[in-house]
Structure formats: structure tokens, C-alpha cells
Design an enzyme around this catalytic site. Sequence first.
Site, short mmCIF file in Angstrom:
data_model
loop_
_atom_site.label_atom_id
_atom_site.label_comp_id
_atom_site.label_asym_id
_atom_site.label_seq_id
_atom_site.Cartn_x
_atom_site.Cartn_y
_atom_site.Cartn_z
N LYS A 122 -15.47 24.11 33.51
CA LYS A 122 -14.53 23.69 33.38
C LYS A 122 -13.52 23.69 34.31
CE LYS A 122 -14.72 24.56 28.38
NZ LYS A 122 -14.15 25.76 27.29
N LYS A 203 -26.64 15.65 27.82
CA LYS A 203 -26.42 15.99 26.49
C LYS A 203 -25.29 15.19 25.80
CE LYS A 203 -25.62 20.38 24.11
NZ LYS A 203 -25.23 21.76 24.00
N LYS A 206 -18.92 13.77 23.26
CA LYS A 206 -17.87 12.79 23.14
C LYS A 206 -16.95 12.37 24.38
CE LYS A 206 -13.17 12.58 21.41
NZ LYS A 206 -12.24 13.48 21.59
#
Length: 336
Positions: A122, A203, A206
Site C-alpha cells: 500500500k 486477481k 475493482k
Amino acid sequence: MSTTTPGAPQGQAPLFSGIQPSGDIHLGNYCGAIRNWARLLDEYRCIFCIVDYHAITQDYDVAAMQPRIRSAAIVNIAAGLDPDRCLLFVQSRVPEHTELTWIFNTLSPMGLLGRMTQFKEKSRRNEDNINVGLFDYPVLQAADILLYHAVVVPVGEDQVQHIEFTRDIARKFNLRYGEHFPEPSALVPKSGARIMGLDGQSKMSKSLGNYIGLTEEPDAVWKKLAPAFTDPARKRRSDPGNPLICNIYTLHENFSPPEVQEECAQGCRSAGIGCLECKKKLFEHMMKVLDPIRARARELEGQPDYVQDVLDRSAAEAKAIAERTMTEVRRLVGLR
Ligand code: SF4
């Protein structure tokens, strides 16, 4: 596993899972998480939390937060989280999550948090906003779980490290202050855990735009499914393929009955069917699952008072459990 720890909810073993506040729930979320949770409703005392405190650790649209929370509640209920058999509440309605986080912070080594895979990923993606909340995410997650004395936490592979961290925190707390928390186990689903995106490269997600939304209209689903990536060996209709490396076949395994799976696998290997035909069969069976979910979601969108009532009732119950836990924790830690 013991459920007799002080402050623990009575009866079945508690299970906790966090839900991101987003209505854009896709097939990967459904197959890898929600559908499995729905199967666990009668086995555990299921506690599902829409994790808005976690969501604000990354850049977000303030005005969209409440609609996103409502949407997450609606889609999860529509997809199988029956609110009469579980708790479904919003994290910030129970501020004890952050109080316990603070206490756990004092037991959390900085070095270990800095090495967490998800934090590193992140941080790479959000170079302009590497904040303390992002760093502290696993500690808040440990508090989420242990506040309810959860012994089972269904997660994807990428979250197993955080559950290990939660177990460490429980162990440290118990050693330092006295036995109070259980050491929860990660429950990783055997199937559906890794649905690839329509691009076949990563994967389903969104943010990568390679997804099919759970409540998308059939036309929109077909528009995405028809050009989706398949086994690249099947350049021509007459080329045989390998279903085991094709994401369309993985989706068949999640939506189609066994005889259709078998028919498509054999047809793929022998070039007996083309990819478009294979996708049409998938679409037909996928719609049998998605049609009722979409219909229920549309119905719930027209019942905002009912949805709010579910969230309120659950929050009140969750808060009662959290207050019991914190009363005991404060006493053990010597704060009050
Ligand atoms: S026939 Fe089906 S399983 Fe085989 S490559 Fe095409 S889409 Fe994939």
C-alpha cells in the site's frame, strides 16, 4: 476452540470478518468471501463489520462514504448475509475498536508492522499518503477481531499474516496482563479464493478495472465476459486448450453444475467447443446465481429504513459486547 473467555459472546464460537465500505462488490469478493461466509452463518456466531475506520487510511471521497457504507450493507445482505442470523454493523459506531487499538499499540513492535507485506504494497501505491493509520492497520484489525473474542476469521491468503499478528498480540496481552483473549485462527477458503480478473493477468479487483460487479445488469456482464482472456493456446477454434489455466473455467467451477464443468473441460481439451460457446454456458449458469442477488439488492435499495434498522440493531449488540470486553481490559491493564 474455547468460547468461555471473559466477555466473549455466549453460545456458538464467534467469527469476525471485516467488509470494505464499497458497493462495487465483484465476483472475486463473492466467490472468495461472501458466499463462504453465508455458509457459516449457522455454524458460528457471525459478526460482520463494515470497516470505515480502515477505509479512511487511504485517499477517499468524503461525500461518498455514507452511500458506500449503505451500498456495502445492501449488496452483502442481498448476497446472503441474512441479518437475522448475524451481526452487520459499521465499525465507527463502536468506538471501542479504537480504544483497544491504542492499548494494543503499546504491545506492537514498530519493526514488525513496517515489515507487513500489505503495508509495503500500500505504501508503494500511495507514496504521497503513507500515514500512521496505514502503518497501524494490522493493530486496528487485531482490535476488531479480539474485541469480540473471535476465534475464527475468514480471510484471503493475503490477510493470513495479519491474523498471525493478531495471535501474537493476544498472546502478548495474556502474558503481560492475564489470560483474556483467545488466539484466533484464519479460515482460508479452499475454492474461489483466487478469481483472476477478466484480463487474466492479476486477481480480480475493482481498482484494476478487470472485474464483473455482483449486481451488474446481464447485458453489462456479457459485454465484459465475451472478450475476457482465455487460454492463449486457443488461437483458432480448432486449437485444443487447457481449462486448468483458464479463468473462465475457474468461474465455471464456481457457478456451473459438475456436468457442465466436465462438458466444458473435455470440449476445451478436444477443441470440441469454442471459447465463446464455453462462455455462453458460463453466463447462463452465472445468471442463475446473480439474478436473485441483483433483484434482492434492488429491493433493498427501496427499503432504506429497513437497512438502517439492521445496521442500528447490530451496532447496539456489537457495542454491548465491546463494552463488556473493554471493562475487563481496562481493569486488567490498570486503567480504571
Ligand atoms: S474453451 Fe472454455 S475453458 Fe477452454 S480456453 Fe476457452 S474459455 Fe477457457
